[in-house]
Motif scaffolding. Sequence first.
Motif, PDB file in Angstrom:
ATOM      1  N   GLU A 192       0.850  -1.189   0.000  1.00 22.99           N
ATOM      2  CA  GLU A 192       0.000   0.000   0.000  1.00 22.99           C
ATOM      3  C   GLU A 192       0.882   1.234   0.000  1.00 22.99           C
ATOM      4  OE1 GLU A 192      -3.242   0.516   2.658  1.00 22.99           O
ATOM      5  OE2 GLU A 192      -3.739  -1.618   2.726  1.00 22.99           O
ATOM      6  N   ARG A 193       0.647   2.111  -0.958  1.00 20.02           N
ATOM      7  CA  ARG A 193       1.432   3.341  -1.020  1.00 20.02           C
ATOM      8  C   ARG A 193       0.663   4.390  -1.808  1.00 20.02           C
ATOM      9  NH1 ARG A 193       7.913   3.697  -2.555  1.00 20.02           N
ATOM     10  NH2 ARG A 193       8.462   5.079  -0.846  1.00 20.02           N
ATOM     11  N   THR A 194       0.685   5.614  -1.305  1.00 16.83           N
ATOM     12  CA  THR A 194       0.042   6.719  -1.993  1.00 16.83           C
ATOM     13  C   THR A 194       1.084   7.784  -2.278  1.00 16.83           C
ATOM     14  OG1 THR A 194      -2.079   6.314  -0.897  1.00 16.83           O
ATOM     15  CG2 THR A 194      -1.748   8.489  -1.873  1.00 16.83           C
ATOM     16  N   SER A 249      -3.122  12.778  -6.831  1.00 17.30           N
ATOM     17  CA  SER A 249      -2.765  11.699  -5.925  1.00 17.30           C
ATOM     18  C   SER A 249      -3.073  10.346  -6.557  1.00 17.30           C
ATOM     19  CB  SER A 249      -3.547  11.851  -4.615  1.00 17.30           C
ATOM     20  OG  SER A 249      -3.225  10.812  -3.709  1.00 17.30           O
ATOM     21  N   VAL A 250      -2.169   9.382  -6.368  1.00 19.09           N
ATOM     22  CA  VAL A 250      -2.338   8.019  -6.880  1.00 19.09           C
ATOM     23  C   VAL A 250      -2.168   7.044  -5.723  1.00 19.09           C
ATOM     24  CG1 VAL A 250      -1.425   6.244  -8.420  1.00 19.09           C
ATOM     25  CG2 VAL A 250      -1.478   8.631  -9.169  1.00 19.09           C
ATOM     26  N   GLU A 251      -3.121   6.137  -5.584  1.00 22.03           N
ATOM     27  CA  GLU A 251      -3.053   5.120  -4.529  1.00 22.03           C
ATOM     28  C   GLU A 251      -2.781   3.764  -5.170  1.00 22.03           C
ATOM     29  OE1 GLU A 251      -5.675   3.579  -0.685  1.00 22.03           O
ATOM     30  OE2 GLU A 251      -6.678   4.595  -2.359  1.00 22.03           O
ATOM     31  N   LEU A 252      -1.735   3.096  -4.699  1.00 24.46           N
ATOM     32  CA  LEU A 252      -1.377   1.777  -5.197  1.00 24.46           C
ATOM     33  C   LEU A 252      -1.616   0.744  -4.096  1.00 24.46           C
ATOM     34  CD1 LEU A 252       1.992   2.719  -6.934  1.00 24.46           C
ATOM     35  CD2 LEU A 252      -0.184   2.263  -8.071  1.00 24.46           C
ATOM     36  N   LYS A 253      -2.307  -0.334  -4.439  1.00 27.21           N
ATOM     37  CA  LYS A 253      -2.600  -1.377  -3.468  1.00 27.21           C
ATOM     38  C   LYS A 253      -2.355  -2.750  -4.081  1.00 27.21           C
ATOM     39  CE  LYS A 253      -6.002   0.741  -0.370  1.00 27.21           C
ATOM     40  NZ  LYS A 253      -7.343   0.581   0.244  1.00 27.21           N
ATOM     41  N   TRP A 263       8.124  12.691  -6.755  1.00 26.30           N
ATOM     42  CA  TRP A 263       6.855  12.384  -6.116  1.00 26.30           C
ATOM     43  C   TRP A 263       6.953  12.665  -4.616  1.00 26.30           C
ATOM     44  CZ3 TRP A 263       6.115   6.804  -8.479  1.00 26.30           C
ATOM     45  CH2 TRP A 263       5.811   6.927  -9.847  1.00 26.30           C
ATOM     46  N   PHE A 322       5.533  11.092  -1.181  1.00 28.72           N
ATOM     47  CA  PHE A 322       4.848   9.937  -0.630  1.00 28.72           C
ATOM     48  C   PHE A 322       4.138  10.325   0.663  1.00 28.72           C
ATOM     49  CE2 PHE A 322       8.153   8.157  -3.316  1.00 28.72           C
ATOM     50  CZ  PHE A 322       7.417   7.224  -4.036  1.00 28.72           C
ATOM     51  N   GLU A 323       2.861   9.933   0.725  1.00 30.30           N
ATOM     52  CA  GLU A 323       2.062  10.280   1.882  1.00 30.30           C
ATOM     53  C   GLU A 323       2.144   9.176   2.930  1.00 30.30           C
ATOM     54  OE1 GLU A 323      -1.804  11.098   0.216  1.00 30.30           O
ATOM     55  OE2 GLU A 323      -1.203  13.155  -0.267  1.00 30.30           O
TER      56      GLU A 323
END
Length: 263
Positions: free
Chosen positions: A32-34, A67-71, A259, A261-262
């Motif tokens: 999980e990373r945004t 914003s892009v969320e990767l899961k 980028w 990272f949140e």
Amino acid sequence: MERFVTIRPENERISNYISYYYFHDSDDSDFERTFVFYPHFKHGFTVYREEDTFRTLFTMNYDRQLSVELKGEFHKIGIAFNPLGINHFISGSLTGLYDSQTFQFSHWNPDIFPELEKVYDSQDLHHKRDLLDALFEKRLRPNPDLKVVQQAVKLIFDSFGTIQVDELASEIGGSRKTLLRHFKKHLCCSIEEYKKVVKFRTSIRAASNSGLKNLTEVSLYSLYYDQSDFTNRFKELTGQSPGTFFASISQMGEEDIFWKFED
């Protein structure tokens, strides 16, 4: 495990239009990373491999952070086009070829799917690059209609985004109205929007590569009117002051991918 790598085209013709490719993936089902990315004059074509098909997206971002969320597991290819680069691989203008809300872009689908399958199946970075070079060379087409806006873009870059519209038109030898129309048709933005993002990215390049000692030097190098103008323009595009922005971003790979990272 997350992996990220960049590589530039080898084909000389393609390198005129494509700045670099990147490959980003993870084989961790719990990943999980945004991340947040910021305005750029380069356009991005992104491919996600999803089971037995591909999801293709196109991003033009001149004016905001996204914003892009990767899961979970993902397999992603990114193609960064130089200014007006993608326009040499399509017919007509960009208008209507993609959804500005969802970024869906299916102009080459499903024709490119067999070629993309070979790129994903290859385990060698340079072979992947060569396959992508061949994919785009096959679709390269001349577009003489781009001449006016190409000249304008060069002048904007040469001036670090400071040249005025009337001066642009005078240098090119055309009318202001025609120039504005060409920008809307081929870059889908106004000249003022484009100038802002060129100046913004000039600042990032100056801060990361030129060895300038502080943000005052960065603002002077980038030809902002003064420190207040520098701060206001950054807040307009990123929602942050220059100091906060530069402290929060991370460079990905060896190209101009920055980028945030949140947590």
